[in-house]
Design a protein around this motif. Structure first.
Motif, mmCIF file in Angstrom:
data_model
loop_
_atom_site.group_PDB
_atom_site.id
_atom_site.type_symbol
_atom_site.label_atom_id
_atom_site.label_comp_id
_atom_site.label_asym_id
_atom_site.label_seq_id
_atom_site.Cartn_x
_atom_site.Cartn_y
_atom_site.Cartn_z
ATOM 1 N N GLU A 81 0.854 -1.193 0.000
ATOM 2 C CA GLU A 81 0.000 0.000 0.000
ATOM 3 C C GLU A 81 0.888 1.241 0.000
ATOM 4 O OE1 GLU A 81 -3.492 0.091 2.597
ATOM 5 O OE2 GLU A 81 -2.977 -1.951 3.185
ATOM 6 N N PHE A 82 0.765 2.065 -1.030
ATOM 7 C CA PHE A 82 1.533 3.300 -1.106
ATOM 8 C C PHE A 82 0.804 4.280 -2.009
ATOM 9 C CE2 PHE A 82 2.772 0.805 -4.712
ATOM 10 C CZ PHE A 82 3.126 1.685 -5.717
ATOM 11 N N LYS A 136 -2.670 4.895 -12.818
ATOM 12 C CA LYS A 136 -2.742 6.349 -12.634
ATOM 13 C C LYS A 136 -2.336 6.748 -11.216
ATOM 14 C CE LYS A 136 -6.320 7.366 -16.063
ATOM 15 N NZ LYS A 136 -5.426 8.080 -16.953
ATOM 16 N N LYS A 137 -1.572 7.835 -11.136
ATOM 17 C CA LYS A 137 -1.158 8.493 -9.898
ATOM 18 C C LYS A 137 -0.183 7.682 -9.048
ATOM 19 C CE LYS A 137 -3.777 11.946 -10.975
ATOM 20 N NZ LYS A 137 -3.173 13.157 -11.561
ATOM 21 N N LYS A 138 0.377 6.600 -9.581
ATOM 22 C CA LYS A 138 1.394 5.854 -8.834
ATOM 23 C C LYS A 138 2.802 6.374 -9.135
ATOM 24 C CE LYS A 138 -1.067 3.095 -6.364
ATOM 25 N NZ LYS A 138 -1.131 3.332 -4.904
ATOM 26 N N VAL A 161 12.844 0.463 1.590
ATOM 27 C CA VAL A 161 11.488 0.918 1.251
ATOM 28 C C VAL A 161 10.576 -0.274 1.007
ATOM 29 C CG1 VAL A 161 10.106 2.101 -0.511
ATOM 30 C CG2 VAL A 161 12.210 3.150 0.329
ATOM 31 N N VAL A 162 11.060 -1.240 0.231
ATOM 32 C CA VAL A 162 10.263 -2.442 -0.065
ATOM 33 C C VAL A 162 9.930 -3.182 1.228
ATOM 34 C CG1 VAL A 162 10.300 -4.699 -1.201
ATOM 35 C CG2 VAL A 162 11.147 -2.678 -2.411
ATOM 36 N N ARG A 205 -0.377 -1.502 7.583
ATOM 37 C CA ARG A 205 -0.492 -0.115 8.055
ATOM 38 C C ARG A 205 -0.524 -0.042 9.578
ATOM 39 N NH1 ARG A 205 -3.430 4.068 4.126
ATOM 40 N NH2 ARG A 205 -2.456 3.384 2.217
ATOM 41 N N GLU A 206 -1.158 -1.042 10.189
ATOM 42 C CA GLU A 206 -1.251 -1.051 11.653
ATOM 43 C C GLU A 206 0.128 -1.218 12.273
ATOM 44 O OE1 GLU A 206 -2.664 -0.292 15.085
ATOM 45 O OE2 GLU A 206 -3.956 -0.209 13.315
ATOM 46 N N THR A 207 0.933 -2.113 11.703
ATOM 47 C CA THR A 207 2.300 -2.311 12.203
ATOM 48 C C THR A 207 3.122 -1.045 12.019
ATOM 49 O OG1 THR A 207 2.215 -4.669 11.678
ATOM 50 C CG2 THR A 207 4.399 -3.694 11.953
ATOM 51 N N LEU A 208 2.994 -0.414 10.844
ATOM 52 C CA LEU A 208 3.722 0.828 10.584
ATOM 53 C C LEU A 208 3.309 1.926 11.553
ATOM 54 C CD1 LEU A 208 3.749 0.987 6.688
ATOM 55 C CD2 LEU A 208 5.716 0.721 8.190
#
Length: 199
Positions: A17-18, A50-52, A176-177, A184-187
């Motif tokens: 997810e990014f 798109k937008k990535k 980064v990878v 997201r919860e861990t981050l």
């Protein structure tokens, strides 16, 4: 561009997810005749949604050959590239001219943050720039956030997209990878722990 395209493809394959991967582009490279073709080639080669992919240009570029820059930006926008204007609010270009550009995100540089924190007279002006950009339906991003105090200033003025050493050091592609492989919860938990440690 090739490295950014390959990284985006890798992240998508890993279901990471990014928001986007942004690359800064110099004014010289931006106005080269084959720039649009190269971006198009990368999008097609790596099947980038798109937008990535995001292209970041400096505000002063908008003041040079304005009509040519406008055409380039419009074409990139039609291709689905996110457009980021760096050093927004530096004063090198009039606000009216800046807001004519099809930018998605306005990015404040380190000097903006320094002024916000250290120059009380600049606070109303900077807060006004944030509100104007929001009214124009632009994303607002602050670069170079180093301290909790700076973060608090930005939060107070409504600039919630932030990057800099306060959040994470400069990272290699592998880091980064690895980071984006986490939920997201861990981050979120790791970020909270990092912030608590910095206090």
């Amino acid at each position: 561009l090739d490295k950014a395209g390959a990284l985006i493809a890798r992240l998508l394959k890993n279901k990471a997810e990014f928001e986007s991967i942004a690359i800064p582009v110099s004014s010289v490279l931006f106005v080269q005749g084959d720039f649009l073709q190269e971006v198009s080639r990368i999008i097609e080669k790596y099947q980038i949604p798109k937008k990535k992919l995001a292209i970041e240009i400096d505000e002063y570029v908008a003041d040079t050959s304005h009509s040519n820059v406008m055409v380039l930006l419009q074409n990139l926008s039609w291709m689905g590239v996110e457009l980021i204007l760096n050093n927004f609010g530096s004063g090198s270009t009039g606000l009216g001219q800046v807001f004519e550009l099809p930018m998605d995100t306005m990015k404040f540089g380190r000097m903006f943050i320094w002024q916000l924190e250290n120059n009380p007279k600049s606070a109303p002006v900077n807060a006004g720039l944030i509100q104007i950009a929001k009214m124009m339906k632009k994303n607002i991003l602050a670069d170079g956030v180093e301290t909790k105090r700076q973060k608090d200033f930005l939060d107070r003025f409504g600039c919630h997209l932030q990057q800099g050493p306060y959040y994470t050091p400069v990272m290699t592609e592998e880091e980064v990878v690895s980071l984006l492989a986490k939920s997201r919860e861990t981050l979120r938990k790791e970020m909270q722990e990092r912030k608590a440690y910095k206090r």
